[in-house]
Scaffold this active site. Structure first.
Site, PDB file in Angstrom:
ATOM      1  N   TYR A   1      -0.611   7.323   3.157  1.00 16.42           N
ATOM      2  CA  TYR A   1      -0.094   6.492   4.254  1.00 16.42           C
ATOM      3  C   TYR A   1       1.437   6.424   4.148  1.00 16.42           C
ATOM      4  O   TYR A   1       2.033   7.104   3.327  1.00 16.42           O
ATOM      5  CB  TYR A   1      -0.772   5.116   4.230  1.00 16.42           C
ATOM      6  CG  TYR A   1      -2.262   5.252   4.513  1.00 16.42           C
ATOM      7  CD1 TYR A   1      -2.712   5.609   5.786  1.00 16.42           C
ATOM      8  CD2 TYR A   1      -3.198   5.107   3.492  1.00 16.42           C
ATOM      9  CE1 TYR A   1      -4.061   5.775   6.040  1.00 16.42           C
ATOM     10  CE2 TYR A   1      -4.554   5.277   3.747  1.00 16.42           C
ATOM     11  CZ  TYR A   1      -4.986   5.616   5.017  1.00 16.42           C
ATOM     12  OH  TYR A   1      -6.309   5.801   5.274  1.00 16.42           O
TER      13      TYR A   1
ATOM     14  N   HIS B   1      -2.507   7.050  -1.121  1.00 10.36           N
ATOM     15  CA  HIS B   1      -3.520   7.713  -0.280  1.00 10.36           C
ATOM     16  C   HIS B   1      -2.977   8.429   0.950  1.00 10.36           C
ATOM     17  O   HIS B   1      -3.728   8.698   1.881  1.00 10.36           O
ATOM     18  CB  HIS B   1      -4.603   6.697   0.157  1.00 10.36           C
ATOM     19  CG  HIS B   1      -5.238   5.969  -0.975  1.00 10.36           C
ATOM     20  ND1 HIS B   1      -6.030   4.878  -0.827  1.00 10.36           N
ATOM     21  CD2 HIS B   1      -5.186   6.200  -2.318  1.00 10.36           C
ATOM     22  CE1 HIS B   1      -6.437   4.420  -2.004  1.00 10.36           C
ATOM     23  NE2 HIS B   1      -5.934   5.225  -2.922  1.00 10.36           N
TER      24      HIS B   1
ATOM     25  N   HIS C   1       0.849  -1.201   0.000  1.00 13.07           N
ATOM     26  CA  HIS C   1       0.000   0.000   0.000  1.00 13.07           C
ATOM     27  C   HIS C   1       0.882   1.248   0.000  1.00 13.07           C
ATOM     28  O   HIS C   1       1.334   1.706   1.037  1.00 13.07           O
ATOM     29  CB  HIS C   1      -0.908  -0.020   1.227  1.00 13.07           C
ATOM     30  CG  HIS C   1      -2.025   0.983   1.177  1.00 13.07           C
ATOM     31  ND1 HIS C   1      -2.036   2.063   0.325  1.00 13.07           N
ATOM     32  CD2 HIS C   1      -3.187   1.065   1.893  1.00 13.07           C
ATOM     33  CE1 HIS C   1      -3.154   2.764   0.519  1.00 13.07           C
ATOM     34  NE2 HIS C   1      -3.868   2.175   1.456  1.00 13.07           N
TER      35      HIS C   1
HETATM   36  C1  LIG Z   1     -14.871   1.444   2.694  1.00 13.54           C
HETATM   37  C2  LIG Z   1     -13.617   1.657   1.894  1.00 13.54           C
HETATM   38  C3  LIG Z   1     -12.403   1.250   2.408  1.00 13.54           C
HETATM   39  C4  LIG Z   1     -11.223   1.424   1.677  1.00 13.54           C
HETATM   40  N1  LIG Z   1     -10.035   0.931   2.167  1.00 13.54           N
HETATM   41  C5  LIG Z   1      -8.917   0.948   1.394  1.00 13.54           C
HETATM   42  C6  LIG Z   1      -7.747   0.256   1.795  1.00 13.54           C
HETATM   43  O1  LIG Z   1      -7.669  -0.411   2.846  1.00 13.54           O
HETATM   44  N2  LIG Z   1      -6.666   0.334   0.967  1.00 13.54           N
HETATM   45  C7  LIG Z   1      -6.684   1.038  -0.209  1.00 13.54           C
HETATM   46  O2  LIG Z   1      -5.678   1.084  -0.912  1.00 13.54           O
HETATM   47  N3  LIG Z   1      -7.809   1.667  -0.619  1.00 13.54           N
HETATM   48  C8  LIG Z   1      -8.924   1.611   0.131  1.00 13.54           C
HETATM   49  N4  LIG Z   1     -10.088   2.173  -0.336  1.00 13.54           N
HETATM   50  C9  LIG Z   1     -10.134   2.736  -1.697  1.00 13.54           C
HETATM   51  C10 LIG Z   1     -10.627   1.661  -2.694  1.00 13.54           C
HETATM   52  O3  LIG Z   1      -9.674   0.626  -2.852  1.00 13.54           O
HETATM   53  C11 LIG Z   1     -10.904   2.239  -4.076  1.00 13.54           C
HETATM   54  O4  LIG Z   1      -9.712   2.742  -4.611  1.00 13.54           O
HETATM   55  C12 LIG Z   1     -11.962   3.346  -4.034  1.00 13.54           C
HETATM   56  O5  LIG Z   1     -13.094   2.937  -3.279  1.00 13.54           O
HETATM   57  C13 LIG Z   1     -12.420   3.714  -5.443  1.00 13.54           C
HETATM   58  O6  LIG Z   1     -13.001   2.587  -6.069  1.00 13.54           O
HETATM   59  P1  LIG Z   1     -14.617   2.486  -6.241  1.00 13.54           P
HETATM   60  O7  LIG Z   1     -15.034   3.793  -6.799  1.00 13.54           O
HETATM   61  O8  LIG Z   1     -14.796   1.327  -7.179  1.00 13.54           O
HETATM   62  O9  LIG Z   1     -15.190   2.249  -4.880  1.00 13.54           O
HETATM   63  C14 LIG Z   1     -11.272   2.033   0.410  1.00 13.54           C
HETATM   64  C15 LIG Z   1     -12.502   2.466  -0.095  1.00 13.54           C
HETATM   65  C16 LIG Z   1     -13.665   2.266   0.619  1.00 13.54           C
HETATM   66  C17 LIG Z   1     -14.981   2.701   0.016  1.00 13.54           C
END
Ligand SMILES: Cc1cc2nc3c(=O)[nH]c(=O)nc-3n(C[C@H](O)[C@H](O)[C@H](O)COP(=O)(O)O)c2cc1C
Length: 375
Positions: free
Chosen positions: A184, A182, A179
């Site tokens: 981190y 974002h 990861h």
């Molecule tokens: C509830 C939630 C938790 C997420 N947790 C992570 C995570 O642990 N690691 C990460 O890289 N992105 C995380 N994301 C981002 C998602 O991987 C993804 O990039 C983002 O939701 C956009 O995709 P989508 O529009 O298809 O939901 C999270 C997103 C959501 C909605």
């Protein structure tokens, strides 16, 4: 509105093709995006978490990227409900997740995570552990909330990522995702706002890749050569959506080249809306540029299947920007190799099988209530 046969056939043809990430063959082009769910008390993913992933693997998701899971370093996280990737019970929980996903016909990689300066003092699972990052600076620019990592800190975190990757291969996972997105820890090193170091880990954009590259090298050294190492990265940060690591393709190339040299096999280029161009003068998105600049397989992501336009286009009402047609066109051009689906897959565990079979009329619109359960 009925779907034309050609729409359905086209989606099936484009998305059903297998794809290779180093030694792994993923059966199709659909990945589950990593999503923190906080359903793992004590950091142990239980049978419910295993079923949650296996349900999606059984319903056509080719590659599952798990929710972020903390590497074995005390400052890695701040929730006792986020799964950890160290400890006997925690790893036993993950072993069941892998077994269930494989039994369902899917492939799976854990997303290895350290949150760095996002951590607050006094939070579980290790309340005494200090927040730390490249310069002790938070993503919002606040200083003094933690400390700048010393060389022993850096060595310990690098070792924690390597240990986690070795454990992943031992447990039967199909690869790992680091990861690096974002805002981190890894991203804090890549970004000039949070990395103000004057030693070898700071400086220009290339120098700021050093820590991430060392993690990639350490991971590579403990897993077999064919084991895929995926790096997720983003321009945007939590709390700083407009942040950018690179303003131009040349800057992006400078950042990605040392990471490829360190041994990254595939990139997961995280954007919030996959159809947005990354730089002026081209409609390539961040994933597209990443593939063009590195030649590596790349996963795109961001609002696929979420909005009304996408569903309309599925139903034969034309090519909108965020539509399935736009996505399929880009994949036909080989702009990127896979697409990760986040929220739409929370809403509908069968999203992938419906799309792969052209059953678009059965897709359910996203409702944020899906975040509350592990169904
Ligand atoms: C509830 C939630 C938790 C997420 N947790 C992570 C995570 O642990 N690691 C990460 O890289 N992105 C995380 N994301 C981002 C998602 O991987 C993804 O990039 C983002 O939701 C956009 O995709 P989508 O529009 O298809 O939901 C999270 C997103 C959501 C909605």
């Amino acid at each position: 509105m009925t779907v034309t046969v050609s729409d359905a056939t086209r989606a099936t043809q484009v998305l059903s093709r297998p794809v290779t990430l180093n030694g792994l063959t993923v059966p199709n082009r659909i990945a589950m995006a990593p999503m923190t769910r906080m359903f793992s008390p004590g950091g142990v993913p239980g049978a419910d978490v295993a079923s949650y992933y296996a349900r999606r693997a059984a319903a056509g998701v080719g590659l599952i990227v798990t929710e972020g899971t903390y590497v074995g370093h005390e400052s890695a996280g701040q929730s006792d409900r986020v799964p950890r990737f160290h400890g006997e019970d925690q790893l036993a929980g993950w072993a069941k997740v892998v077994a269930d996903v494989h039994a369902a016909g899917g492939t799976i990689v854990p997303q290895l995570w350290h949150i760095g300066m996002v951590r607050n003092h006094g939070e579980a699972p290790y309340p005494d552990a200090p927040p730390m990052g490249p310069s002790g600076i938070r993503v919002d620019g606040t200083e003094g909330a933690g400390h700048a990592m010393t060389q022993p800190d850096l060595d310990a975190v690098i070792a924690a990522f390597a240990d986690a990757a070795a454990a992943a291969q031992r447990l039967g996972f199909d690869g790992v995702e680091l990861h690096g997105a974002h805002g981190y820890l890894l991203d804090q090193f890549l970004w000039s706002r949070t990395n103000r170091r004057t030693d070898a880990y700071g400086g220009d954009a290339v120098a700021r890749t050093r820590f991430v590259a060392e993690i990639v090298r350490a991971v590579r050294a403990v897993v077999s050569p064919e084991f895929p190492v995926i790096l997720r990265y983003s321009q945007w940060k939590q709390e700083a959506y407009d942040a950018r690591l690179a303003q131009t393709p040349q800057e992006l190339e400078a950042i990605l080249a040392p990471l490829v040299a360190a041994g990254v096999d595939a990139f997961h280029a995280s954007t919030r809306r996959y159809w947005l161009p990354e730089f002026d003068g081209s409609d390539l998105n961040l994933a597209g540029w990443t593939k063009k600049l590195t030649g590596k397989p790349v996963i795109t992501v961001g609002s696929v299947g979420l909005d009304g336009d996408f569903l309309h286009a599925f139903r034969g009402q034309g090519a909108e920007l965020g539509s399935i047609d736009n996505l399929l066109e880009r994949m036909e051009r080989d702009e990127f190799d896979m697409v990760a689906i986040g929220r739409a897959l929370l809403q509908d565990p069968e999203w992938a099988s419906k799309v792969l079979a052209g059953r678009f009329d059965e897709l359910k619109p996203y409702d944020a209530a899906a975040l509350k359960t592990l169904s």
